[in-house]
Design an enzyme around this catalytic site. Sequence first.
Site, short mmCIF file in Angstrom:
data_model
loop_
_atom_site.label_atom_id
_atom_site.label_comp_id
_atom_site.label_asym_id
_atom_site.label_seq_id
_atom_site.Cartn_x
_atom_site.Cartn_y
_atom_site.Cartn_z
CG ASN A 148 -0.48 -0.16 2.48
OD1 ASN A 148 0.71 -0.41 2.64
ND2 ASN A 148 -1.31 0.00 3.49
CE LYS A 155 7.82 -10.99 0.48
NZ LYS A 155 7.00 -10.52 -0.66
N PRO A 156 9.99 -6.96 -1.11
CG PRO A 156 10.06 -6.17 -3.33
CD PRO A 156 10.80 -7.05 -2.35
CB ALA A 157 3.95 -6.25 -1.43
N GLY A 169 2.92 -4.86 7.69
CA GLY A 169 1.92 -5.69 7.02
C GLY A 169 0.87 -6.12 8.03
CD GLU A 222 5.43 0.82 12.49
OE1 GLU A 222 4.22 1.03 12.71
OE2 GLU A 222 6.34 1.41 13.07
CB CYS A 237 -1.95 0.50 8.64
SG CYS A 237 -0.67 1.73 8.48
CD GLU A 290 -6.20 -3.11 8.78
OE1 GLU A 290 -5.97 -1.91 8.95
OE2 GLU A 290 -5.29 -3.94 8.59
P1 NAP Z 1 0.48 -9.01 4.41
O1 NAP Z 1 -0.29 -10.08 3.77
O2 NAP Z 1 0.93 -9.20 5.81
O3 NAP Z 1 1.72 -8.75 3.44
C1 NAP Z 1 2.75 -7.86 3.77
C2 NAP Z 1 4.08 -8.44 3.32
O4 NAP Z 1 4.31 -9.68 3.99
C3 NAP Z 1 4.15 -8.76 1.83
O5 NAP Z 1 5.46 -8.48 1.37
C4 NAP Z 1 3.87 -10.24 1.79
O6 NAP Z 1 4.43 -10.89 0.67
C5 NAP Z 1 4.59 -10.69 3.04
N1 NAP Z 1 4.13 -11.98 3.56
C6 NAP Z 1 2.92 -12.57 3.42
N2 NAP Z 1 2.92 -13.76 4.07
C7 NAP Z 1 4.14 -13.93 4.61
C8 NAP Z 1 4.76 -14.95 5.38
N3 NAP Z 1 4.10 -16.05 5.77
N4 NAP Z 1 6.04 -14.79 5.76
C9 NAP Z 1 6.73 -13.69 5.39
N5 NAP Z 1 6.20 -12.68 4.66
C10 NAP Z 1 4.93 -12.80 4.28
O7 NAP Z 1 -0.28 -7.64 4.44
P2 NAP Z 1 -1.17 -6.97 3.31
O8 NAP Z 1 -2.55 -7.43 3.54
O9 NAP Z 1 -0.56 -7.11 1.98
O10 NAP Z 1 -0.99 -5.44 3.73
C11 NAP Z 1 -1.91 -4.75 4.43
C12 NAP Z 1 -1.68 -4.84 5.94
O11 NAP Z 1 -0.53 -4.07 6.29
C13 NAP Z 1 -2.82 -4.24 6.69
O12 NAP Z 1 -3.14 -5.01 7.80
C14 NAP Z 1 -2.28 -2.88 7.13
O13 NAP Z 1 -2.92 -2.33 8.25
C15 NAP Z 1 -0.86 -3.19 7.36
N6 NAP Z 1 -0.05 -1.98 7.28
C16 NAP Z 1 0.50 -1.52 8.43
C17 NAP Z 1 1.24 -0.36 8.40
C18 NAP Z 1 1.84 0.17 9.67
O14 NAP Z 1 2.73 0.97 9.58
N7 NAP Z 1 1.41 -0.28 10.83
C19 NAP Z 1 1.46 0.32 7.20
C20 NAP Z 1 0.90 -0.20 6.03
C21 NAP Z 1 0.15 -1.37 6.10
P3 NAP Z 1 3.54 -11.20 -0.63
O15 NAP Z 1 3.13 -9.88 -1.16
O16 NAP Z 1 4.51 -11.91 -1.52
O17 NAP Z 1 2.40 -12.05 -0.17
#
Ligand code: NAP
Length: 483
Positions: free
Chosen positions: A157, A180-182, A234, A256, A290, A387
């Site tokens: 995001n 590692k980026p998304a 994430g 975060e 987030c 959320e």
């Molecule tokens: P996510 O599924 O947790 O993905 C974030 C990152 O983690 C991606 O690079 C993803 O890779 C990786 N990932 C997924 N499964 C993993 C695993 N088992 N082991 C290691 N890495 C793994 O989160 P999202 O749904 O894409 O992002 C949105 C979330 O981020 C929301 O909950 C949001 O609130 C949170 N967020 C928090 C902040 C903050 O500062 N607190 C800021 C922005 C977003 P892949 O893309 O390859 O799956």
Amino acid sequence: MNLNDPTLLRTDSYINGEWVQAPQNRRFAVTNPATGKVIAEVADLDAAAVTSAIDAAVPAQAAWAARTAKDRAMVMRGWYELVLANAEDLAVILTTEMGKPIAEARGEIAYGATFIDWFAEEARRVCGDVMESPIPDKRFLTFKQPVGVFGAITPWNFPIAMITRKVSPGIAAGCACVLKPAEQTPLSALALAELAHRAGIPAGVINIVTGMDAPAIGSTMCEDDRIRKMTFTGSTEVGRILMRQSAGTLKKMSLELGGNAPLIVFDDADIDTAIAGTMASKYRNAGQTCVCANRIFVQDGIYDEFAKRLVAASDAMKVGDGMEDGVEQGPIIDRQGLDKIERHVADALDKGAELLTGGGRHDLGGTFFQPTVLSGMTPQMQMFGEETFGPVSGLFRFSTDEEVVAMANDTEFGLAAYIFTDSTTRLFRVSEALEYGMVSANTGIFSSEVGPFGGVKSSGLGREGSKYGIDEFLEIKFVCVGL
Ligand code: NAP
């Protein structure tokens, strides 16, 4: 994609200063969420690549840390200048792979760049202490030293800012990283790496591993004891996995994670300010941040007027491809995201909420969703606990300060909260009572390189940005000298 400098569009991973393909040149597709079209095929590396990146990062980190902080700061400054000079291309790459309106993408590049600049300056202000010794023939002092090599995993995001907010304090402190980026947004990360390379950040100090197998890449980082710290942005679910996987090697952690932000509008709020702040907080990035308001609590006396004005403002929003002029809301990142939004809206309507505007997929098709306002929300609805990550405003009515603080805190999350009031005493009382890492009063936008960003409870650990951000990448060493 129309770029002034097409060489910024990199599709291989960046390890030890070189562009690296996957075995058998395996690749994964990156699509534009506004059109559904494939825009690039990016190297699909696996866990073995993480190990080779760590192999490169270990000696690179030692050499980088041996340079003076001033020297590291000068190199980082070059990176910062290059990011600014290429801001328009970076914004185009970002909007094309992620979907946010180009104006927001430009804002993210500017915001993301501030972390490089800020931490280049902070590098020069890392100071140990000399303490008053309690023992006459001993002297006490501390050194602050880099933690070493760190692993970083970032979400889609904020494809630029979440990287600079982690990498900049780390390399300023003298660390090296494997990031590692998304999988939805690797192109922004690789363009940043290209600019870091041009700026002269040495080989091995920043390594970007792209790949689809996030669980294997993540666990390899967590289980390798040469990685001394993990930093992740994430979901809470993945944050917990990384923390568990890091237990064996006891790493420092910065997490975060998810939010469930309350936005509270009191009767005494300036309604123009409250509407502008709510629109900025709720609909930025189509509600996919987030810190987006997730539950909007409005006091009895102002509720009807606020709801009417919010509907008018939501209806006035231009939805479309982020590259088009004047678009204020782009598509949702993917089908999964869209499904969750639909589920939350259906659940609220089932349980008695009233639909004031929007409520479904947009005529544009694909993953576009209508700006939506729901009234009469209750704590029994899914949107109260989870959320939504979409352009949906759910309005909850309340009467007293005590009642709203209790509802706002009734969640496992604690990232950002917003309050709108003209009363200074209320502002202090409520800010202190909210169990959140950040409180934004009378404004919908608060993020900056200067303010500490982070959450409490299930929203995470540690702070990014600010004068505190660099501490997450430093160890304090106590030195006792006998005379
Ligand atoms: P996510 O599924 O947790 O993905 C974030 C990152 O983690 C991606 O690079 C993803 O890779 C990786 N990932 C997924 N499964 C993993 C695993 N088992 N082991 C290691 N890495 C793994 O989160 P999202 O749904 O894409 O992002 C949105 C979330 O981020 C929301 O909950 C949001 O609130 C949170 N967020 C928090 C902040 C903050 O500062 N607190 C800021 C922005 C977003 P892949 O893309 O390859 O799956």
